[in-house]
Design a protein around this motif. Structure first.
Motif, PDB file in Angstrom:
ATOM      1  N   LEU A   4       0.834  -1.194   0.000  1.00 45.30           N
ATOM      2  CA  LEU A   4       0.000   0.000   0.000  1.00 45.30           C
ATOM      3  C   LEU A   4       0.871   1.248   0.000  1.00 45.30           C
ATOM      4  N   SER A   5       0.418   2.256  -0.709  1.00 47.76           N
ATOM      5  CA  SER A   5       1.119   3.537  -0.740  1.00 47.76           C
ATOM      6  C   SER A   5       0.939   4.261   0.586  1.00 47.76           C
ATOM      7  N   ASN A   6       1.740   5.283   0.798  1.00 44.14           N
ATOM      8  CA  ASN A   6       1.596   6.095   2.011  1.00 44.14           C
ATOM      9  C   ASN A   6       0.214   6.735   2.073  1.00 44.14           C
ATOM     10  N   ARG A   7      -0.305   7.144   0.924  1.00 42.21           N
ATOM     11  CA  ARG A   7      -1.643   7.749   0.883  1.00 42.21           C
ATOM     12  C   ARG A   7      -2.693   6.733   1.348  1.00 42.21           C
ATOM     13  N   ILE A  22      -6.585  -7.050   7.949  1.00 41.33           N
ATOM     14  CA  ILE A  22      -7.048  -7.806   6.780  1.00 41.33           C
ATOM     15  C   ILE A  22      -6.557  -7.143   5.495  1.00 41.33           C
ATOM     16  N   THR A  23      -6.702  -5.835   5.412  1.00 39.17           N
ATOM     17  CA  THR A  23      -6.298  -5.095   4.209  1.00 39.17           C
ATOM     18  C   THR A  23      -4.793  -5.181   3.982  1.00 39.17           C
ATOM     19  N   LEU A  24      -4.016  -5.047   5.056  1.00 39.37           N
ATOM     20  CA  LEU A  24      -2.552  -5.123   4.924  1.00 39.37           C
ATOM     21  C   LEU A  24      -2.090  -6.518   4.494  1.00 39.37           C
ATOM     22  N   LEU A  25      -2.771  -7.543   4.931  1.00 42.96           N
ATOM     23  CA  LEU A  25      -2.425  -8.894   4.502  1.00 42.96           C
ATOM     24  C   LEU A  25      -2.913  -9.154   3.083  1.00 42.96           C
ATOM     25  N   ALA A  94     -11.501  -9.110  -3.942  1.00 41.50           N
ATOM     26  CA  ALA A  94     -12.316  -9.739  -2.904  1.00 41.50           C
ATOM     27  C   ALA A  94     -11.773 -11.112  -2.532  1.00 41.50           C
ATOM     28  N   ASP A  95     -11.246 -11.851  -3.509  1.00 46.29           N
ATOM     29  CA  ASP A  95     -10.629 -13.145  -3.197  1.00 46.29           C
ATOM     30  C   ASP A  95      -9.459 -12.958  -2.228  1.00 46.29           C
ATOM     31  N   ALA A  96      -8.660 -11.921  -2.448  1.00 47.25           N
ATOM     32  CA  ALA A  96      -7.525 -11.652  -1.559  1.00 47.25           C
ATOM     33  C   ALA A  96      -8.004 -11.227  -0.171  1.00 47.25           C
TER      34      ALA A  96
END
Length: 158
Positions: A4-7, A22-25, A94-96
């Motif tokens: 993920l970008s800094n933004r 969850i998002t970071l993984l 969504a799969d990720a």
């Protein structure tokens, strides 16, 4: 592998830590790059989105919940560095998110995807997210209602 970008990381500030995890993984697992467009929303912003028909509720999980965090994120997919709105790309994101949610301690939260509103917890869906979306569309058609596809949206619920 993507990051993920800094933004995007800034846009996760104020989001419930379970959804952040969850998002970071998911960004490490995805085959489609994505970024975070929205985490926390103000009531004013939510009112505008409802008036524009871009949201259907003032009870959005993007608003601060009882724990003073947002329980929702909107993600945007990138293909070859460009924003992409093709539905099949959001199935892949969504799969990720599904895979990541199966590996994170969700503390009794369920993860719902805006591409398949009828699936209460995508972590427990035993098929692909494309199939979850088709199931939702079939469900809405049986009710003679138009599906509301919000592929970028993911939310925690209890």
């Amino acid at each position: 592998m993507f990051t993920l970008s800094n933004r995007s990381l800034q846009r996760l500030k104020g989001v419930n830590q379970v959804l952040v995890d969850i998002t970071l993984l998911a960004i490490q697992k995805t085959k489609v790059d994505f970024g975070v467009t929205t985490g926390v929303r103000t009531i004013h912003t939510q009112q505008q989105l409802v008036q524009q028909g871009k949201s259907q509720t003032m009870n959005s999980y993007h608003l601060l919940q009882d724990d003073m965090t947002s329980w929702a994120v909107d993600l945007v997919a990138y293909v070859d560095g460009d924003v992409c709105w093709e539905v099949n790309v959001y199935d892949d994101v969504a799969d990720a998110m599904k895979e990541a949610s199966q590996q994170v301690d969700r503390k009794n939260f369920r993860l719902r995807w805006g591409g398949a509103w009828s699936v209460p917890d995508i972590a427990n869906w035993d098929k692909s997210m494309e199939e979850a979306q088709m199931s939702y569309i079939d469900y809405k058609r049986k009710l003679k209602q138009r599906p509301f596809f919000d592929g970028p949206h993911f939310e925690l619920n209890r």
